[in-house]
Design an enzyme around this catalytic site. Structure first.
Site, short mmCIF file in Angstrom:
data_model
loop_
_atom_site.label_atom_id
_atom_site.label_comp_id
_atom_site.label_asym_id
_atom_site.label_seq_id
_atom_site.Cartn_x
_atom_site.Cartn_y
_atom_site.Cartn_z
N GLU A 155 85.59 9.60 25.33
CA GLU A 155 84.30 9.99 24.77
C GLU A 155 83.34 10.40 25.87
OE1 GLU A 155 82.28 7.36 22.11
OE2 GLU A 155 84.12 6.73 21.10
N GLU A 193 86.10 0.44 21.30
CA GLU A 193 85.14 -0.19 22.23
C GLU A 193 85.01 -1.70 22.00
OE1 GLU A 193 82.19 3.57 23.21
OE2 GLU A 193 81.51 2.07 21.77
#
Length: 671
Positions: A309, A150
């Site tokens: 995710e 991320e």
């Protein structure tokens, strides 16, 4: 080089066995198999365990984890562990930690907190990745490499400032060109030496929330470009290090957020072997919003993506995280699949007992039980994916309508000083996506560099910043039969945020057949009535005062001192049309307008009548089509009549139910 594709439809997620005693791993894997999981993402935040000091490595635990997962025939997504710094590293090299927007050097702590230009960080990260790649290359169970995690956040340190100056030298070559691009004669900002350039944080030319206010927009835009590129360069370093040893396993990082404003994912896409995305819609997020983001992720490479995710239940970081209702988890995960995901992966597979994410949902909860509602739903979804995943994997979503999304415009629109403080790039994108979603019209969300010719309709909300060549590209698209629609704020500035002179919308005036004299800022609770093709609607936010110059007036203001003047126009150019919407239309008015554009372009919906369900289509290369019918609500809904006969539901292997229960999904294939 040719990269392998994922060998199967992955179902799994982030697993952190390093947080648990080794004697618990066997039971974890048994439970995962009970839930039909077939993959695990590991080693995302393990740097401190792998390397207790500079130059020292201990892979004993990771070796055991890899061996046990491999023996259980799990597909492994291997992380590079570079997203969280070990304490020893920051102690020894404090300049590795970022300097934030307020000018503060950070200490050890948190994650995603490294300076992307720091030479010590780059050296240490590359060395760790080199050891990992050399050690685990050739393991057939490692099906993907997961770099960092991320990416995001900006650094404003002296090292970044020096690198930024060099980046600017390469971009502009001379200070005269830089001063012209940034229009530095305003407020005595002329630069006479490269070392006079300072980073645009709160100590310099920016203020307020990061990314919202700046004195020199050209400077701030360039700094966002530079920081995105600097993080991308770090990613490229890790990828190149892996490829010294492994040239065939796909490599990626996980994109995230709504989307992440600070990272130009369209620029990054070329370096991703597959797009991976983390999706966490809140309890009150309209279903169209994750659909938009999935369409954006799929469109980055025009191929299926990884849902890297998501959560099987709650998250720990949203202000409120109600339980997902029965069936909701399965439905929302399958929504991602409907829009192009070829994996379903969770964070996390086992709920941590401590730390900030200990209350984030997981497949194995703190109770450790498998008779819970959440686990039973995870297992049910696992069975669905085991049954239908092989048929769906690799199929494509095909769209004849595109929405233009552009990071430079995202940055620039929200730096606008004046007119209205309520300019929200993402909100206007969703305004235009919502009616297309409601009409069940497939959409790609593309960049300004994509090929427009494959689409019948291209919609470009807030096309404020027009880089060189784009106006010509759009004109050619329309002239050759395309249908283009844009909105207020279009065509106002160049790529360094300097206004195109001669009237708005700048280089789009001729294409749109209008010029905009000025724009009225409507207050938050204020609307202006509009007559649009014989129907009454309203406009909000802004009201452009439009002078048609060849364009036909489609909608007129019916109030204010500009009543009777144009609010919506269309202009015939060659074989196509160019539409302009000078205000933020109310939802029903916007839906009526887009329906008119679609009809003119000959674009049909996947359903003939209005429906309360989402319908999405994926197709294999041989033409085999799969229709996803999703009821993303707490209320039952009717099956669209075109699917009532001649189809089989791949989930039940029966004829489709004529009424879908709340959160029910049907995946339909023609008999």
């Amino acid at each position: 080089m040719t990269k392998r594709t994922l060998p199967t439809f992955l179902y799994g997620g982030d697993y952190n066995p390093d947080q648990w005693p080794a004697e618990t791993w066997t039971e974890d894997i048994r439970v995962f198999k009970q839930a039909k999981l077939n993959s695990a993402t590991i080693n995302i935040f393990s740097w401190a365990k792998l390397s207790p000091a500079e130059g020292q490595y201990d892979f004993t635990e990771l070796d055991a984890i890899v061996a046990q997962l491999s023996a259980a025939d799990f597909q492994i997504v291997m992380g590079t562990a570079t997203a969280a710094l070990p304490a020893w590293m920051v102690k020894k090299y404090p300049a590795i930690a970022r300097v934030d927007y307020q000018g503060r050097r950070h200490h050890f702590g948190q994650r995603h907190n490294f300076c992307p230009t720091n030479p010590d960080f780059l050296r240490l990260a590359a060395d760790l990745v080199d050891h990992l790649a050399a050690r685990y290359v050739g393991n057939p169970h490692i099906v993907a490499w997961h770099i960092n995690n991320e990416y995001g956040g900006n650094c404003y340190c002296e090292q970044c400032q020096a690198a930024f100056r060099q980046w600017l030298k390469e971009r502009y070559q001379t200070l005269a060109k830089l001063n012209d691009a940034w229009n530095t004669s305003v407020w005595s900002h002329t630069i006479y030496d490269w070392d006079e350039i300072v980073v645009p944080n709160e100590l310099g030319d920016a203020w307020g929330a990061e990314g919202q206010h700046t004195i020199v927009a050209g400077l701030s835009l360039d700094y966002l470009r530079f920081q995105s590129a600097a993080l991308q360069k770090e990613y490229q370093l890790e990828k190149a290090t892996i490829e010294k040893y492994d040239r065939h396993t796909p490599i990626m990082t996980n994109f995230h957020s709504t989307p992440n404003k600070q990272i130009d994912y369209q620029a990054w896409a070329k370096d991703q072997d597959v797009i991976a995305y983390d999706s966490y819609p809140a309890y009150d997020t309209p279903p169209a919003q994750p659909a938009f983001l999935y369409d954006l992720m799929r469109s980055l490479k025009h191929q299926p993506f990884m849902l890297m995710e998501s959560t099987p239940s709650q998250v720990n970081w949203q202000p409120y995280s109600p339980l997902k209702r029965p069936g909701q988890m399965i439905a929302t995960e399958l929504q991602a699949v409907a829009h192009g995901a070829d994996t379903v992966q969770f964070f996390q597979l086992k709920q941590a007992r401590g730390g900030s994410e200990k209350f984030h949902g997981a497949v194995i909860s703190h109770s450790g039980r498998t008779d819970t509602r959440v686990f039973q739903e995870v297992a049910k979804l696992g069975q669905i994916l085991a049954d239908v995943g092989p048929q769906i994997k690799g199929s494509q979503n095909q769209a004849r309508v595109a929405i233009l999304f552009d990071w430079a415009n995202y940055w620039a629109v929200e730096y606008v000083a004046g007119i209205s403080q309520d300019l929200d790039y993402m909100q206007l994108m969703l305004d235009y996506y919502q009616p297309l979603y409601d009409l069940n019209v497939p959409v790609d969300v593309i960049s300004v560099d994509d090929d427009f010719s494959q689409y019948d309709v291209v919609v470009a909300p807030y096309l404020y910043l027009i880089k060189p060549g784009l106006a010509t590209k759009l004109t050619d698209y329309v002239s050759e039969g395309g249908h283009f629609l844009t909105t207020m704020m279009a065509g106002m500035v160049d790529e360094t945020d300097n206004v195109y002179l001669g009237g708005y919308p700048g280089p789009l005036k001729e294409l749109l057949g209008i010029w905009v004299e000025e724009s009225d800022a409507l207050l938050p609770a204020q609307t202006v009535p509009i007559e649009l093709a014989g129907q009454a609607t309203t406009g909000a936010l802004l009201a452009d005062l439009i002078h048609p110059q060849g364009a036909e007036v489609v909608g007129k203001y019916a109030g204010e001192f500009y009543a009777g003047t144009a609010a919506v126009t269309k202009h015939q150019v060659g074989s196509g049309t160019a539409w302009y919407v000078g205000t933020r239309l109310a939802p029903m008015g916007l839906r009526a307008l887009l329906s008119q554009v679609l009809q003119m372009a000959g674009v049909a919906s996947l359903t003939h009548e209005p429906t309360k369900v989402e319908v999405t289509k994926r197709s294999q290369a041989d033409g085999q089509a799969y229709y996803f019918v999703l009821n993303l609500s707490n209320q039952p809904a009717e099956l669209p009549h075109e699917f009532a006969t001649g189809y089989v539901d791949l989930i039940t292997t029966q004829a489709p139910a004529q009424q879908l229960a709340s959160w029910q999904v049907q995946i339909l294939q023609a008999r």
